[in-house]
Design an enzyme around this catalytic site. Structure first.
Site, short mmCIF file in Angstrom:
data_model
loop_
_atom_site.label_atom_id
_atom_site.label_comp_id
_atom_site.label_asym_id
_atom_site.label_seq_id
_atom_site.Cartn_x
_atom_site.Cartn_y
_atom_site.Cartn_z
N GLU A 63 -5.45 -8.99 -0.20
CA GLU A 63 -6.21 -8.39 0.90
C GLU A 63 -7.62 -7.97 0.49
O GLU A 63 -7.81 -6.99 -0.22
CB GLU A 63 -5.50 -7.16 1.49
N GLU A 120 0.81 -1.23 0.00
CA GLU A 120 0.00 0.00 0.00
C GLU A 120 0.85 1.27 0.00
O GLU A 120 0.76 2.10 0.91
CB GLU A 120 -0.97 -0.03 1.19
#
Ligand code: BG6
Length: 491
Positions: A390, A198
């Site tokens: 995820e 991320e």
């Protein structure tokens, strides 16, 4: 609607959130080891001591502690990442359970602080390398493909206190040296790599801080630039060390819709996407900053020094696939009263979409948005390979007296998201796999809670660190096993 035979079904875990054993095996402490718990409405923070002896609080991820200060642990406080769900001592049992579910892949992080706890100067920590080798060997027994993320907010803490963190260009060499050790030592076992987790989250720290100064903004963009360069260099190296390596850099799925059809909202949303998604994916996939980057820097009043050499590195270190996380979508509006205050993945609380339900932690559930996201990326980047890393639901699970856990809400959540991804694949999206968060219960990154559970495997431990660490199969365990066995055909 049949998914490819080699579709990577699996799950994700991360070292700081699952391992525990925080000071074992010569591991260095990381920032997370100093974070106390928060909750849905309270952020996590650490304490540090200044050179004058003053004890001060620092917010998670702020990375801003004055020169000469040191993180400290406060007596009487609970540090959940110290014990987490103790994968460090339970990995054999855990991997066997994932094997039983038929996992094809496991996305895990290798902790920098275990492998090179003192940086380049301190050299390789044999015990750390041995631990991960042993994890990979165990995975191999069950034919589980490792997808290794190298950096997930977990560099050794001394890089923050002594180096000043990622704004220091030396960090590029430090990271690349760590990556090189991993590419070489784990070459036999690992062929899928992710450089950064991320990477687009960092900017949220200045976006969410109303007092962020121009200096803070300048520093954040420099940190990001250094991470892009470090990532590109590591990508090049991974290809050199083993041409079979596939390597990506991960984006947090900050997907949004315009709040209304007012053209102002449409433009506001387009701008949000450019600033928070495409700015990153463009560099990672296309190997250069996009045309609108100059507008972004102007708005933040930053002056980024990008050398010709930097440009060459970015151009020669392009990713092979784009991994991204997907938890929720949000709405963007120009109207100040409706304005989103998106300040990070953990605070999806503003500007709700009236068409969506939400989790107990206020994250809006939007399976159709996953199809939208996949098709948008696929179209923008010419059918570039994508990987969902995820996707999951944080919920309070009840352990029954007979050790069963009836988590129908989790089954519903994943079923709907899998349906959506199948439709996207049917439309031609090149999707490599789906690894869900977090397969085994672990510590929430945003709140530090253990009761916010994401796993198919329940771990008996609570927020205070009380429990047996026993593992129990939830209803979703059996459901996902069946999904994998049928390659998603029975959804
Ligand atoms: C992702 C992070 O963005 O969100 C994970 O990469 C995190 O580390 C996940 O656990 C869910 O967030 P939280 O705050 O519920 O743990």
């Amino acid at each position: 609607m049949t998914l490819p035979k080699n579709f990577l079904w699996g799950g994700d875990i991360s070292a700081t959130q699952i391992e525990g054993g925080w000071s074992e095996g010569n591991k260095a402490p990381v920032e997370t080891d100093y974070l106390i718990s928060g909750d849905k409405n309270t952020p996590r923070y650490a304490y540090y001591q200044t050179q004058d002896g003053e004890i001060v609080k620092s917010l998670q991820f702020s990375g801003k502690i004055p020169k000469g200060a040191k993180y400290v642990l406060k007596e009487g406080k609970i540090y959940p990442n110290h014990f987490a769900t103790d994968f460090y001592h339970h990995y054999k049992e855990d991997i066997a359970l994932l094997g039983e579910m038929g996992f094809k892949a496991l996305n895990l992080t290798v902790s920098w602080a275990r492998v090179m706890p003192n940086g380049i100067n301190g050299g390789i920590n044999k015990e750390g390398v041995e631990f991960y080798l042993s994890v990979f060997k165990e995975m191999q027994k069950f034919h589980i493909e490792p997808i290794v993320t190298l950096y997930k907010y977990d560099m050794p803490a001394f890089y923050i206190t002594d180096f000043g963190g990622w704004s220091n260009r030396q960090m590029i060499d430090e990271f690349v040296a760590f990556a090189k050790v991993c590419f070489k030592k784990f070459k036999k076992y690992v062929h899928y790599w992710v450089t950064f987790n991320e990477i687009n989250i960092l900017k949220m720290t200045i976006d969410g801080e109303k007092d962020a100064t121009v200096k803070d903004k300048q520093r954040t963009f420099e940190e990001l630039h250094n991470q892009f360069i470090a990532s590109a260099k590591a990508i090049r190296l991974a290809h050199e060390i083993n041409p079979k390596n596939k390597i990506g850099c991960m984006i947090c799925g900050l997907f949004t819709y315009p709040r209304t059809c007012n053209p102002e909202d449409i433009l506001a949303n387009q701008k949000y996407e450019e600033d928070n998604l495409f700015y990153y994916a463009d560099v990672i996939i296309r190997g250069h900053y996009p045309s609108y980057a100059k507008r972004v820097w102007k708005e933040y009043r930053v002056d980024l020094q990008i050398t010709e050499e930097d440009k060459k590195i970015l151009a020669s270190g392009k990713a092979d696939f784009l991994p991204f996380s997907y938890y929720f979508t949000n709405c963007i509006s120009e109207d100040a009263s409706q304005k989103s205050t998106l300040t990070g993945i953990t605070s999806n609380t503003s500007n709700k979409n009236p068409y969506l339900e939400e989790t107990q932690w206020g994250w809006q559930i939007d399976p159709k948005g996953l199809k939208y996201a996949l098709e948008m990326f696929s179209d923008r980047y010419d059918n570039f390979p994508l990987l969902i890393i995820e996707n999951g639901i944080g919920a309070i699970d009840k352990l029954e007296d007979d050790h069963t856990i009836h988590d129908q809400y989790r089954i519903d959540y994943h079923r709907e998201h899998i349906k959506a991804l199948k439709e996207a694949v049917d439309d031609g999206v090149n999707l490599l796999g789906y690894t869900m968060w977090s397969c085994i219960d672990l510590v929430s990154a945003g709140t530090g809670e253990l009761r916010k559970r994401y796993g198919f495997i329940y771990v008996d431990i609570d927020d205070q660190g009380q429990g047996t660490f026993n593992r129990y199969k939830k209803d979703s365990f059996y459901w996902y096993k069946d999904v994998i066995a049928n390659n998603g055909d029975n959804i």
